[in-house]
Design a protein around this motif. Structure first.
Motif: not given
Length: 190
Positions: A61, A67, A113-114, A116-117
């Motif tokens: 981040g 990123r 990505p989901k 990681w989020a």
């Protein structure tokens, strides 16, 4: 811990690449043949949660160029999977095709990505713990919770197999799954 489990469950149960791919694989190949994929997702998600708890999520981040590169890779991989679903034939017509392997499913989590989020957001809920404890708690919570989620969606997909008994229904279902992935590939950049 209850709040963490609830948050992780809602984050992982909602539609995303894993849910879409497991549902489609269950419908296409059946529950049993999708098990290596399912177990790979559950373990891979735990690994991502573990390294996030150790600080990798914060590091990513804080590096905007890294990123961006990871978002482009994730979007490209999701689009490739959408293309494969769009062109997927019933298993009987494509004997050489197979579901994700265990290793492919584990590796996919690195560009999902989901995951990681959700992992980064969940790590804030246990931030008062030492990094090692945080990592272990996140890994166990994510893997165990996601195992249940994966079992549900794979089984739901396998039940759909009997409903998708003609080519038109099959095509509509697979293309709907592919279009959902295409939409998700764009959400990577938000």
């Amino acid at each position: 811990m209850t709040a963490l489990i609830g948050f992780v469950f809602l984050g992982l149960f909602s539609p995303g690449p894993n849910v879409i791919l497991l549902t489609a694989s269950g419908a296409r190949f059946g529950f049993r043949k999708t098990l290596p994929h399912l177990i790979g997702v559950a373990l891979g998600v735990g690994v991502i949660a573990f390294v996030t708890g150790l600080g990798l999520g914060t590091l990513i981040g804080s590096a905007p160029k890294l990123r961006l590169v990871l978002m482009i890779i994730a979007s490209a991989w999701i689009l490739w999977m959408a293309w494969k679903l769009w062109h997927a034939k019933p298993v009987e017509a494509a004997r050489a095709d197979r579901p994700f392997t265990f290793v492919q499913a584990v590796l996919f989590q690195w560009v999902n990505p989901k995951i990681w989020a959700v992992a980064v957001a969940a790590s804030a809920m246990v931030s008062e713990m030492p990094p090692t404890s945080q990592a272990i708690n996140l890994a166990l919570t994510f893997s165990v919770t996601n195992l249940g989620v994966c079992l549900f969606w794979t089984y739901a997909g396998s039940l759909l197999k009997t409903l998708l008994n003609d080519e038109l229904k099959w095509c509509v279902f697979m293309r709907a799954m592919a279009l959902t992935l295409v939409i998700f590939s764009g959400l990577v950049f938000l």
